[in-house]
Design a protein around this motif. Structure first.
Motif, mmCIF file in Angstrom:
data_model
loop_
_atom_site.group_PDB
_atom_site.id
_atom_site.type_symbol
_atom_site.label_atom_id
_atom_site.label_comp_id
_atom_site.label_asym_id
_atom_site.label_seq_id
_atom_site.Cartn_x
_atom_site.Cartn_y
_atom_site.Cartn_z
ATOM 1 N N ARG A 35 81.217 -16.563 -29.859
ATOM 2 C CA ARG A 35 79.463 -16.560 -29.998
ATOM 3 C C ARG A 35 78.889 -15.645 -31.472
ATOM 4 N N PHE A 94 76.464 -20.533 -30.663
ATOM 5 C CA PHE A 94 78.592 -19.897 -30.807
ATOM 6 C C PHE A 94 78.867 -20.981 -31.630
ATOM 7 N N ARG A 113 70.301 -8.237 -25.854
ATOM 8 C CA ARG A 113 71.471 -9.130 -25.886
ATOM 9 C C ARG A 113 72.483 -9.234 -26.437
ATOM 10 N N GLY A 136 74.279 -6.212 -26.319
ATOM 11 C CA GLY A 136 75.904 -6.436 -26.023
ATOM 12 C C GLY A 136 75.290 -5.705 -24.200
ATOM 13 N N ALA A 140 76.534 -10.781 -20.408
ATOM 14 C CA ALA A 140 76.035 -12.487 -21.043
ATOM 15 C C ALA A 140 75.751 -13.295 -20.257
ATOM 16 N N GLY A 141 76.697 -12.468 -18.969
ATOM 17 C CA GLY A 141 76.938 -14.040 -17.695
ATOM 18 C C GLY A 141 74.867 -14.309 -17.217
ATOM 19 N N ASN A 185 85.164 -21.734 -24.784
ATOM 20 C CA ASN A 185 85.162 -20.995 -25.005
ATOM 21 C C ASN A 185 84.650 -19.835 -26.124
ATOM 22 N N ARG A 186 83.006 -20.388 -25.388
ATOM 23 C CA ARG A 186 82.077 -20.546 -26.216
ATOM 24 C C ARG A 186 81.500 -18.594 -26.254
ATOM 25 N N GLU A 187 81.733 -18.285 -25.162
ATOM 26 C CA GLU A 187 81.711 -16.328 -25.455
ATOM 27 C C GLU A 187 82.647 -15.745 -26.736
ATOM 28 N N LYS A 188 83.889 -16.245 -26.348
ATOM 29 C CA LYS A 188 84.807 -16.193 -27.654
ATOM 30 C C LYS A 188 83.972 -16.608 -29.287
#
Lengths: 707, 316
Positions: free
Chosen positions: A546, A465, A673, A676, A680-681, A541-544
């Protein structure tokens, strides 16, 4: 005892009796100690309560994965940099408080709050830590992390040696941190001025801490250099000819050739000084035939190449960052390579410029002056080349580019003041003045800027990320404000005649500028806060933020952007074949960006091992025992080190094979992965390089026929 | 996350310290106010060096800034994604630094001889000083004081240097303990003062006045207080001063000197005068240091507490 020791000594505890004379009521030391206790307890409790001891052991402490070792190198460097920065804060505030005969003194100081006993240790620790335990590990960390991927290798040539290098560096850093609380540290400057470091003038254990920690750290750096050079020579992917080698790999090669040839000189110089202090020889004493300037020569025969050892990789960072954000290939690749090699070559021939004022003849001084100026030629070439790389480019300015441009301007000013210092007629006035301090901090900041740029640049590749841009820019501008507020006044003070290492400032006319420097350190403090916030916000905010594409910036050019983000522990599913100088840019142009190979092959990987950790633990204890002259403990731990090495050398179970089918499964999972199809979890067994867990599961060794 | 911008004025705030370069009081800039030919020569070479460097650095900086602003992606300027080599430019990027370094090398060679501490040609080749009889001063540093011995006058002064103007002063320097660095910024550049060895330095003061001299190399706990006033006085005043010191009647022979060399932090800036100095004292000091007969160990925690009794015994 062959030497006259001040204070007690006994066969069991060595000189530890001295500790009874140390004044632990000093609030600064007490506060620092409490911080370490609280921080350490917090970290250990976190590991325990989240049940991560097994994870820590398998994935980090015993790993031989070059990426993880690289990350740990950088982490050690950053922690030590923080320690060095606290030293700097103390120096700046002490000097601002101790101006003029009327300034008050507290805590045993005649002026300010740090008497010479403490102040001298503070600046010695600052210099030694920042150069050997902050700059060096951070740069070696980046070499470890990036270079093998850049040449299409799966790991370093000697993964076990690589881990040993890291853990020896950690042992060195630990010894320096122990010196903060147990005994004292050297007070003779980071260069270890002889004969001030000799036993009569440094009767405590401080210089011994200095000697043994550098000695241990420099062994780590030397074996690291062997490893990096061997990797570049032997582990390149097919088609990765010398003419196609990424420029950062070239600079890694240049700087490690320097390290390999210069660190042994340091080791010898320190060993001779150690003999002086431990068995009463007279190599560097003034009396009985010793020659103290011989130490100065030997130290700088290492010391100056060391400067280029840290600056050349920084040039490599700039050469990677600037083309990416200019959307153009690097201008003058061959010239850049030649310039790096030329700088490395000239670096051995300039050491005497650190002591022009020794009183050498004008012939000697002229020679070293002109040799020093020669460095200006390849360095100037590099500046021009970066400018021409940006010329007719399509420039974008995310944070890595800001750091790179900041670095470029620091190189120009630092280069200019360096050319002034290279002239003996000028040097006689500013040698040992704060002008010199400003100059070499200017040069080291160039490295720091480049390294922060590299951190933001390669972060998404390593962790998957991007870092937060807004806080990154706040960090950059606060850091730049700090740089200007500290070092412009410092250059100015140099012209006013102020010299270095002064605990007490006799001239009040220097006060306003010293206060400005304190303001500058305030900006640095804020910038560190911004950096911490940047890391916090980015991780939150790592998912945002990514990044799933292999190429995080969209315009990168070299091979490390050709594998998954983050790279799996085996780096590449199939060893890539290289077609061009900027392979990834070439593939992008030819539409060859598909990462899924047609056919999978077995992968041969090194196995985790705890031996480096064990050896380095014994080295740390051995170092401590030698500092305090506890001979039995030193002998026992030294024997333990040798035994551990022998046992390891009979261990044939050091590698394993990942079958092709397994590689295919893992690759497909990474792709799923990224697209998607796996939420992600879900914990990632492969992404992020969980090589340790994999390696420890694979106990039976399967050897390939051709090994 | 929405894109926030840092206000422009905040960015330029970082550049404020650069203004300092303009508005400072120049009298405190010792390096720009030389009071003798040696320091003046140093300054001359500094100016020459900076001017020559500026010939290349100023255009480089301007070009770089121009490139950064001209070729931003938003400007939609000509983009040449293949441009990575040009023989003409290669010659330029190597040629310019080589020429500049060549010119600087000449000046460096010349300057090194002009201010060579063993034989500074700005003094020794200067006809102005050809007929003046030079003054000889032997300098010995201890932990942490200065002893200036005037062998021809048979006097010595601790922690103060008095010299006549327009007269070349030749120094011989050595140390009893560790390395120091003899430095009077407005008169002469630095030279190391090393134990068991002898270095040399020369200067001429062209203006009467008081100048700051000090050690510029870390020498341990008392280093920060290791300074000495340098008084440049007229020839007549100098002779009068010598006579006055001679009247003081304190003899300085080697045993007395060895006692003086005991580790002492000169906190109060005390000055001591000695008349009737033993001839050859400088040589005897070097010999005894080399033989290991003149050496004091520094007490381990000497400067940890400057209010302590132990420290008071080692300071004045």
């Amino acid at each position: 005892m062959l030497v006259d020791l001040q204070g007690p000594w006994n066969p069991i505890f060595g000189r530890l009796g001295l500790l009874l004379e140390v004044h632990y009521n000093n609030p600064i030391i007490f506060f620092a100690f409490m911080m370490v206790v609280i921080g350490g307890t917090a970290a250990l409790s976190w590991v325990t309560f989240t049940g991560r001891w097994g994870w820590l052991w398998r994935e980090w402490l015993t790993t031989v994965d070059h990426k993880k070792l690289g990350i740990m190198y950088i982490l050690v460097g950053l922690v030590m940099m923080l320690r060095g920065f606290v030293d700097a804060l103390m120096m700046r505030t002490q000097q601002a408080m101790a101006v003029g005969p009327d300034s008050p003194g507290v805590l045993g100081a005649a002026h300010g709050y740090l008497p010479p006993y403490h102040f001298d240790q503070v600046f010695t620790a600052h210099g030694m830590i920042m150069i050997l335990l902050a700059a060096t590990p951070i740069l070696v960390g980046f070499m470890n992390l990036i270079m093998p991927i850049q040449i299409g290798a799966r790991d370093m040539a000697y993964p076990y040696l690589n881990a040993l290098g890291l853990w020896l560096t950690v042992a060195a850093a630990s010894l320096v941190m122990i010196a903060l609380f147990v005994g004292d540290f050297s007070h003779a400057g980071w260069v270890g001025l002889t004969p001030l470091t000799e036993l009569p003038y440094s009767p405590g254990v401080g210089v011994d801490y200095y000697l043994w920690s550098i000695q241990i750290g420099s062994i780590g750096t030397t074996i690291g250099a062997v490893n990096l050079i061997a990797t570049i020579i032997k582990m390149r992917a097919p088609g990765m000819t010398w003419g196609r080698l990424p420029i950062f790999t070239w600079t890694t090669l240049a700087s490690n050739i320097i390290a390999l040839t210069s660190f042994p000189v340091l080791g010898v110089a320190l060993a001779l000084l150690t003999l002086d202090r431990y068995i009463g020889t007279h190599f560097f004493t003034a009396d009985l035939g010793g020659n103290l300037m011989m130490y100065t020569n030997l130290f700088w025969i290492w010391g100056h190449p060391e400067v280029y050892f840290v600056v050349i990789p920084a040039f490599g960072f700039l050469s990677e960052i600037i083309p990416t954000f200019s959307e153009k290939p690097l201008f003058g690749y061959v010239t850049m390579v030649l310039a790096s090699m030329a700088i490395a070559g000239v670096s051995w021939t300039v050491w005497l410029h650190h002591f022009f004022t020794m009183g050498a003849s004008p012939g000697v001084n002229s020679y070293f002056s002109i040799a020093t100026m020669l460095v200006g030629i390849p360095t100037g070439v590099k500046v021009f080349n970066w400018a021409f790389t940006m010329w007719r480019g399509k420039l974008r300015f995310p944070t890595p580019m800001l750091w790179a441009i900041g670095s470029l301007f620091l190189l120009i000013t630092g280069g200019m003041t360096g050319m002034m210092l290279a002239v003996p007629a000028i040097n006689y006035l500013v040698h040992n003045s704060v002008f010199v301090i400003a100059h070499f901090h200017n040069m080291f900041l160039l490295i720091v800027y480049a390294a922060f740029g590299a951190t933001v640049y390669w972060w998404p590749k390593v962790f998957g990320f991007k870092l937060d841009e807004y806080w990154g820019k706040v960090f950059f501008w606060l850091f730049t404000a700090g740089t200007l507020f500290v070092f412009v006044p410092m250059y100015t003070l140099g012209f006013m005649g102020m010299t270095r290492r002064l605990d007490y400032i006799p001239h009040t006319s220097w006060e306003p500028l010293l206060l400005l420097e304190v303001i500058g350190t305030g900006f640095y403090l804020l910038s560190i806060l911004a950096f911490v916030i940047q890391l916090g916000v980015s991780i939150y905010n790592r998912e945002k933020n990514r990044v799933v594409a292999s190429d995080a910036w969209g315009t990168s050019r070299s091979v490390e952007w050709m594998t998954h983000t983050p790279p799996p522990f085996y780096n590449f599913a199939v060893t890539p074949v290289i077609h061009a100088r900027d392979e990834w840019a070439w593939r992008r142009e030819h539409g060859l960006t598909n990462l899924m190979p047609e056919k999978f092959l077995d992968i041969h990987m090194p196995k985790n091992t705890a031996v480096p950790l064990i050896i380095s633990f014994f080295t740390l204890v051995c170092g401590f025992a030698l500092v305090w002259r506890i001979w039995w403990l030193a002998a026992a731990t030294f024997a333990a080190i040798i035994i551990a090495m022998i046992i390891r050398s009979f261990d044939k179970d050091t590698d394993y094979i990942i079958p092709a089918a397994e590689v295919e499964r893992m690759e497909k999972e990474i792709v799923a992965r990224a697209e998607g199809r796996i939420p992600a979890g879900e914990p990632a067994p492969v992404g992020g390089g969980a090589g340790g867990a994999y390696a420890s599961k694979r106990t039976p060794t399967q050897r390939r026929d051709n090994d | 996350m929405k894109r926030k911008k840092i206000p422009m004025f905040l960015r330029f705030f970082a550049l404020i310290p650069l203004l300092l370069l303009g508005g400072c009081n120049t009298e405190h800039f010792w390096l720009f106010n030389p009071k003798g030919p040696v320091a003046a020569a140093n300054l001359y070479y500094m100016v020459v060096d900076v001017v020559i460097m500026s010939i290349v650095i100023v255009p480089t900086v301007i070009f770089t800034i121009w490139v950064i602003s001209r070729y931003r992606a938003s400007k939609k300027a000509h983009h040449d994604p293949k441009f990575s080599h040009s023989n003409g430019l290669e010659v330029l990027v190597w040629g310019i630094p080589i020429i500049i370094v060549g010119v600087l090398a000449f000046f460096s060679y010349e300057g090194t001889h002009a201010v060579n501490p063993w034989n500074p040609t700005v003094i020794t080749k200067n006809p102005k000083y050809a007929d003046t009889k030079p003054l000889e001063v032997d300098v010995v540093t201890t932990d942490w004081q200065w002893m200036f011995i005037y062998p021809k006058q048979h006097i010595a002064v601790a922690n103060e240097l008095v010299i006549p103007v327009h007269t070349p002063v030749h120094f011989r320097l050595t140390s009893t303990s560790v390395t120091n660095n003899f430095y009077i910024p407005q008169l002469v550049g630095q030279v190391y003062v090393m134990p068991g060895m002898r270095s040399k330095q020369s200067l001429v003061a062209t203006h009467t006045g008081e100048y700051h001299g000090f050690s510029a190399a870390l020498s341990g706990g008392g280093f920060s207080w290791m300074d000495f006033k340098t008084k440049a006085v007229s020839e007549a005043d100098f002779n009068a001063w010598v006579e006055k010191v001679k009247q003081q009647g304190r003899r300085l022979a080697y045993p007395k000197f060895a006692a003086f060399a005991k580790p002492t932090v000169n906190l109060a800036g005390k000055v001591h005068y000695f008349s009737d100095v033993q001839p050859g004292l400088f040589a005897e000091v070097i010999k005894n240091v080399r033989d290991g007969k003149l050496q004091y160990a520094t007490p381990m925690f000497l400067t940890e507490n400057m209010d302590s009794k132990e420290f008071k015994q080692h300071s004045n």
